[in-house]
Design a protein around this motif. Structure first.
Motif, PDB file in Angstrom:
ATOM      1  N   ILE A 388       6.107   0.173   7.567  1.00 30.12           N
ATOM      2  CA  ILE A 388       4.888   0.477   8.325  1.00 30.12           C
ATOM      3  C   ILE A 388       3.702  -0.104   7.576  1.00 30.12           C
ATOM      4  O   ILE A 388       3.398   0.288   6.451  1.00 30.12           O
ATOM      5  N   GLY A 389       3.019  -1.045   8.217  1.00 24.36           N
ATOM      6  CA  GLY A 389       1.878  -1.711   7.590  1.00 24.36           C
ATOM      7  C   GLY A 389       0.591  -1.544   8.363  1.00 24.36           C
ATOM      8  O   GLY A 389      -0.427  -2.161   8.034  1.00 24.36           O
ATOM      9  N   GLY A 390       0.601  -0.702   9.387  1.00 23.30           N
ATOM     10  CA  GLY A 390      -0.603  -0.481  10.179  1.00 23.30           C
ATOM     11  C   GLY A 390      -0.264   0.295  11.439  1.00 23.30           C
ATOM     12  O   GLY A 390       0.902   0.371  11.842  1.00 23.30           O
ATOM     13  N   VAL A 391      -1.270   0.881  12.031  1.00 24.03           N
ATOM     14  CA  VAL A 391      -1.113   1.625  13.279  1.00 24.03           C
ATOM     15  C   VAL A 391      -2.169   1.132  14.256  1.00 24.03           C
ATOM     16  O   VAL A 391      -3.362   1.133  13.951  1.00 24.03           O
ATOM     17  N   GLU A 392      -1.740   0.668  15.415  1.00 22.01           N
ATOM     18  CA  GLU A 392      -2.661   0.187  16.438  1.00 22.01           C
ATOM     19  C   GLU A 392      -2.319   0.857  17.763  1.00 22.01           C
ATOM     20  O   GLU A 392      -1.401   0.427  18.453  1.00 22.01           O
ATOM     21  N   GLY A 393      -3.045   1.940  18.060  1.00 24.21           N
ATOM     22  CA  GLY A 393      -2.774   2.699  19.268  1.00 24.21           C
ATOM     23  C   GLY A 393      -1.393   3.310  19.207  1.00 24.21           C
ATOM     24  O   GLY A 393      -1.050   4.018  18.257  1.00 24.21           O
ATOM     25  N   GLU A 394      -0.567   3.032  20.202  1.00 28.81           N
ATOM     26  CA  GLU A 394       0.783   3.575  20.234  1.00 28.81           C
ATOM     27  C   GLU A 394       1.772   2.712  19.469  1.00 28.81           C
ATOM     28  O   GLU A 394       2.930   3.093  19.315  1.00 28.81           O
ATOM     29  N   LEU A 395       1.323   1.562  18.999  1.00 28.81           N
ATOM     30  CA  LEU A 395       2.223   0.635  18.312  1.00 28.81           C
ATOM     31  C   LEU A 395       2.036   0.673  16.804  1.00 28.81           C
ATOM     32  O   LEU A 395       0.951   0.964  16.297  1.00 28.81           O
ATOM     33  N   LEU A 396       3.109   0.382  16.102  1.00 25.35           N
ATOM     34  CA  LEU A 396       3.063   0.228  14.656  1.00 25.35           C
ATOM     35  C   LEU A 396       3.054  -1.259  14.330  1.00 25.35           C
ATOM     36  O   LEU A 396       3.718  -2.057  14.993  1.00 25.35           O
ATOM     37  N   LYS A 397       2.282  -1.615  13.330  1.00 25.87           N
ATOM     38  CA  LYS A 397       2.365  -2.972  12.790  1.00 25.87           C
ATOM     39  C   LYS A 397       3.444  -2.921  11.711  1.00 25.87           C
ATOM     40  O   LYS A 397       3.259  -2.332  10.655  1.00 25.87           O
ATOM     41  N   LEU A 398       4.571  -3.518  12.001  1.00 23.87           N
ATOM     42  CA  LEU A 398       5.708  -3.503  11.086  1.00 23.87           C
ATOM     43  C   LEU A 398       5.690  -4.792  10.275  1.00 23.87           C
ATOM     44  O   LEU A 398       5.784  -5.895  10.834  1.00 23.87           O
ATOM     45  N   THR A 399       5.549  -4.676   8.967  1.00 25.82           N
ATOM     46  CA  THR A 399       5.337  -5.826   8.103  1.00 25.82           C
ATOM     47  C   THR A 399       6.503  -6.014   7.135  1.00 25.82           C
ATOM     48  O   THR A 399       7.251  -5.081   6.833  1.00 25.82           O
ATOM     49  N   ILE A 400       6.645  -7.247   6.617  1.00 27.88           N
ATOM     50  CA  ILE A 400       7.567  -7.489   5.517  1.00 27.88           C
ATOM     51  C   ILE A 400       6.985  -6.797   4.292  1.00 27.88           C
ATOM     52  O   ILE A 400       5.847  -7.059   3.922  1.00 27.88           O
ATOM     53  N   PRO A 401       7.733  -5.902   3.630  1.00 27.30           N
ATOM     54  CA  PRO A 401       7.149  -5.106   2.544  1.00 27.30           C
ATOM     55  C   PRO A 401       6.683  -5.922   1.349  1.00 27.30           C
ATOM     56  O   PRO A 401       5.598  -5.678   0.818  1.00 27.30           O
ATOM     57  N   ASN A 402       7.483  -6.897   0.916  1.00 24.64           N
ATOM     58  CA  ASN A 402       7.187  -7.563  -0.347  1.00 24.64           C
ATOM     59  C   ASN A 402       7.942  -8.886  -0.446  1.00 24.64           C
ATOM     60  O   ASN A 402       8.706  -9.255   0.453  1.00 24.64           O
ATOM     61  N   ASN A 403       7.740  -9.579  -1.560  1.00 25.05           N
ATOM     62  CA  ASN A 403       8.365 -10.889  -1.751  1.00 25.05           C
ATOM     63  C   ASN A 403       9.882 -10.809  -1.835  1.00 25.05           C
ATOM     64  O   ASN A 403      10.585 -11.745  -1.428  1.00 25.05           O
ATOM     65  N   ASN A 404      10.391  -9.714  -2.378  1.00 24.33           N
ATOM     66  CA  ASN A 404      11.840  -9.554  -2.469  1.00 24.33           C
ATOM     67  C   ASN A 404      12.471  -9.605  -1.079  1.00 24.33           C
ATOM     68  O   ASN A 404      13.449 -10.324  -0.845  1.00 24.33           O
ATOM     69  N   VAL A 405      11.895  -8.865  -0.144  1.00 23.49           N
ATOM     70  CA  VAL A 405      12.419  -8.855   1.223  1.00 23.49           C
ATOM     71  C   VAL A 405      12.119 -10.179   1.916  1.00 23.49           C
ATOM     72  O   VAL A 405      12.948 -10.706   2.672  1.00 23.49           O
ATOM     73  N   ARG A 406      10.937 -10.736   1.649  1.00 20.77           N
ATOM     74  CA  ARG A 406      10.576 -12.019   2.257  1.00 20.77           C
ATOM     75  C   ARG A 406      11.607 -13.094   1.909  1.00 20.77           C
ATOM     76  O   ARG A 406      11.990 -13.907   2.763  1.00 20.77           O
ATOM     77  N   LEU A 407      12.083 -13.069   0.671  1.00 17.66           N
ATOM     78  CA  LEU A 407      13.111 -14.033   0.271  1.00 17.66           C
ATOM     79  C   LEU A 407      14.391 -13.864   1.081  1.00 17.66           C
ATOM     80  O   LEU A 407      15.076 -14.842   1.392  1.00 17.66           O
ATOM     81  N   GLN A 408      14.719 -12.622   1.422  1.00 14.47           N
ATOM     82  CA  GLN A 408      15.929 -12.394   2.214  1.00 14.47           C
ATOM     83  C   GLN A 408      15.789 -12.996   3.610  1.00 14.47           C
ATOM     84  O   GLN A 408      16.752 -13.552   4.154  1.00 14.47           O
ATOM     85  N   TYR A 409      14.600 -12.896   4.193  1.00 14.13           N
ATOM     86  CA  TYR A 409      14.362 -13.563   5.477  1.00 14.13           C
ATOM     87  C   TYR A 409      14.491 -15.074   5.319  1.00 14.13           C
ATOM     88  O   TYR A 409      15.100 -15.745   6.162  1.00 14.13           O
ATOM     89  N   TYR A 410      13.907 -15.606   4.260  1.00 17.20           N
ATOM     90  CA  TYR A 410      13.966 -17.051   4.062  1.00 17.20           C
ATOM     91  C   TYR A 410      15.401 -17.523   3.835  1.00 17.20           C
ATOM     92  O   TYR A 410      15.788 -18.609   4.282  1.00 17.20           O
ATOM     93  N   HIS A 411      16.203 -16.699   3.144  1.00 19.83           N
ATOM     94  CA  HIS A 411      17.603 -17.055   2.966  1.00 19.83           C
ATOM     95  C   HIS A 411      18.322 -17.082   4.310  1.00 19.83           C
ATOM     96  O   HIS A 411      19.183 -17.941   4.551  1.00 19.83           O
ATOM     97  N   TYR A 412      17.944 -16.144   5.164  1.00 20.29           N
ATOM     98  CA  TYR A 412      18.535 -16.125   6.500  1.00 20.29           C
ATOM     99  C   TYR A 412      18.177 -17.413   7.246  1.00 20.29           C
ATOM    100  O   TYR A 412      19.039 -18.067   7.847  1.00 20.29           O
ATOM    101  N   LEU A 413      16.900 -17.795   7.217  1.00 21.34           N
ATOM    102  CA  LEU A 413      16.468 -19.021   7.886  1.00 21.34           C
ATOM    103  C   LEU A 413      17.130 -20.243   7.257  1.00 21.34           C
ATOM    104  O   LEU A 413      17.549 -21.162   7.968  1.00 21.34           O
ATOM    105  N   LEU A 414      17.222 -20.255   5.920  1.00 18.61           N
ATOM    106  CA  LEU A 414      17.847 -21.387   5.250  1.00 18.61           C
ATOM    107  C   LEU A 414      19.296 -21.554   5.687  1.00 18.61           C
ATOM    108  O   LEU A 414      19.763 -22.684   5.915  1.00 18.61           O
TER     109      LEU A 414
END
Length: 580
Positions: A388-414
């Motif tokens: 959870i990285g923000g709240v906008e009305g009824e929606l949550l802004k769901l964010t990548i928490p940190n670089n560790n997790v960001r790397l996992q996304y990049y590994h997936y894309l790679l």
């Protein structure tokens, strides 16, 4: 150093071992009374490697009637030593860890029954003094785990013995079934007369208190009619900080080791926080807690880092614990139970490339609906891939928490990019070395641009500037020479990429880079390209002169580089003036 200090309990989930060996412990016992107040039957989901097993082991020791005589010694200095609840050391505790059942799906029922039988036998031996003679032998005589459970249930109620059930990794082997065998096998296990479902039917009437922990709420939904859970506290703000470490808790740990002389004098508390915060911090597990409570660090990662810092005298060369890569593999398999394509594929790309997505968290959902958009986002959240990285009305802004997790996304894309057009990472590593040590950056950038061309030429997977940035980001993260900072703010603008020298590990790096990527559609005119190029040059010169950026160079030579892509072809790549 001659100074005696507590060691980090990295990888240890046995609470009594942590205490007997006098290892460092972050006190979470204040949550015991909150759990008692919340209800008798509780359920909690947290990402992997967040301290769940150690917490449950500590909870077991607190409530276990057999630990009553050693309570003061075991919990000395912790919150519950001065604030014990009425239920302290009141229960006979059965502790089940379903990760120990194994992943052999062909013999799953047999293995589960064997594990449950062993746990019941162990329970009988542990609490034999509370039961009539022959109790242990009778439990052992029975053939199956369910029979043993039923016998213990009757005996305990007859003897007036309250029971507490602790279940760790409740969803572990069911997720394995889902991964390997698919929905049909999973459905047979958790619906109708499935053996796993049948066992859960026995739990609630048998135990006075139950706590179950896992990493996803999928199994919970499919077992609902067999086990009517009283309270799912996963997103309850009262328990937002129960697992993981707050920044205050991390700073207390650092101060302890600084005072003990276990950390070098030139390594400051703030420098450690600055080092680990972008990699391990920023988790929030309750909407009501966002902006009101500090975000949480991944406790396993902090212990991994501190264990290196104290034991080896320096921070780890790899800031990401290699053990988490196994988690990435599990996540990837779970996501790909159903072919990841269409909207879901776009979601993964959007998250990786922009770092966030808007949606809502669903408290539970059945496996067959796992890949629906909202449920898919929730699954990523429960696995710690979004927070959870923000709240906008009824929606949550769901964010990548940190670089560790960001790397996992990049590994997936790679992995996805490599399946389309394979890139020689050994050759790429050589180009990174030349860029970092000699300032010879052209082979590196041209190689990545060529990979972009080859991938998109084969399959129109990537379109537009933001997707180009995602591709570039995935490949830039393959080096350890630099900390890759996308969209960093300089002079009231956002630079596409800053290759920040990883000077703490590689002090020999002599060159740093900022990249400005510009994308043109295939039908853009030469005038469009010329105008765009001029704007990009003006932008990157402003970024290069920024005082904040200059202070981060650590003596390296800055190279401001503009890359212009038209369609999927690099049409212009140049270093422009303004660097020092």
């Amino acid at each position: 150093m001659g100074t005696v200090f507590k060691l980090i309990p990295y990888g240890i989930s046995n609470f009594k071992q942590v205490r007997s060996e006098n290892k460092y412990l972050v006190d979470k016992t204040m949550y015991f009374e909150k759990m008692e107040q919340a209800g008798n039957f509780l359920f909690l989901v947290r990402p992997r490697r967040f301290g769940k097993s150690l917490f449950l082991n500590m909870l077991e020791a607190y409530y276990d009637v057999n630990e009553k005589s050693g309570f003061e010694e075991l919990f000395r200095g912790l919150y519950v030593a001065d604030h014990p609840t009425e239920n302290r050391n009141k229960y006979q505790v059965m502790h089940l860890d379903f990760s120990l059942v194994g992943s052999d799906v062909e013999r799953l029922q047999e293995n589960f029954d064997f594990y449950l039988s062993m746990r019941c036998d162990s329970f009988a031996r542990k609490y034999a003094r509370f039961y009539p003679d022959g109790f242990v032998e009778e439990v052992r005589r029975l053939q199956h785990g369910e029979q043993k459970l039923n016998y213990i249930n009757v005996a305990a109620h007859t003897a007036g013995c309250p029971l507490y059930l602790v279940v760790d990794e409740y969803d572990n082997f069911t997720n394995n079934v889902l991964n390997i065998k698919g929905h049909d096998a999973y459905h047979a296990l958790t619906h109708g007369t499935g053996f796993y479902r049948d066992v859960f039917k026995l739990f609630k009437p048998m135990f006075d208190r139950i706590i179950m922990l896992g990493v996803s709420p999928i199994t919970l939904d499919d077992l609902t009619s067999g086990y009517n859970i009283a309270l799912n506290i996963t997103m309850d703000p009262r328990f937002n900080q129960m697992l993981g470490f707050s920044e205050d808790e991390v700073r207390q740990m650092i101060r302890y080791y600084k005072d003990a002389g276990a950390i070098k004098e030139d390594v400051t508390e703030d420098s450690i926080i600055d080092d680990i915060k972008p990699w391990y911090d920023n988790y929030c597990f309750a909407e009501e807690s966002f902006g009101k409570e500090p975000s949480m660090f991944n406790s396993d990662m902090v212990c991994y880092y501190m264990n290196n810092l104290i034991g080896l005298g320096s921070r780890p060369k790899e800031l990401v614990d290699p053990n988490t890569m196994t988690d990435y593999g599990k996540l990837k398999r779970l996501i790909e139970i159903d072919t990841l394509e269409g909207e879901r594929l776009n979601v993964v790309h959007d998250i990786a490339e922009q770092g966030y997505v808007y949606g809502q968290i669903v408290s539970h959902f059945p496996a067959e609906r796992m890949m629906e958009f909202g449920n898919f986002l929730s699954l990523l959240y429960y696995y710690g891939m979004l927070t959870i990285g923000g709240v906008e009305g009824e929606l949550l802004k769901l964010t990548i928490p940190n670089n560790n997790v960001r790397l996992q996304y990049y590994h997936y894309l790679l992995d996805e990019y490599q399946s389309i057009s394979c890139v020689n990472t050994t050759e790429l590593s050589l180009y990174f070395s030349r860029a970092a040590l000699d300032g010879d950056w052209q082979p590196l950038i041209k190689y990545i641009c060529r990979a972009y061309h080859d991938t998109t030429a084969i399959r129109q997977l990537i379109e537009g500037e933001r997707n180009l940035q995602g591709f570039m980001n995935a490949y830039l993260t393959l080096t350890n020479y630099y900390l890759i900072a996308p969209e960093m703010e300089f002079s009231h603008g956002y630079c596409d990429f800053f290759l920040l020298p990883n000077y703490a590990v590689y002090p020999m790096v002599k060159h740093s880079y900022i990249l400005e990527l510009k994308y043109l559609k295939a039908d853009a005119t030469d005038a469009d390209a010329k105008r765009q190029w001029s704007e990009a040059v003006d932008q990157i010169k402003i970024y290069a002169a920024d005082k904040k950026l200059q202070s981060m160079l650590h003596g390296t030579q800055l190279h401001p580089i503009v890359v212009q892509i038209k369609g999927y072809d690099a049409i212009r790549i140049e270093e422009v003036g303004g660097g020092k």
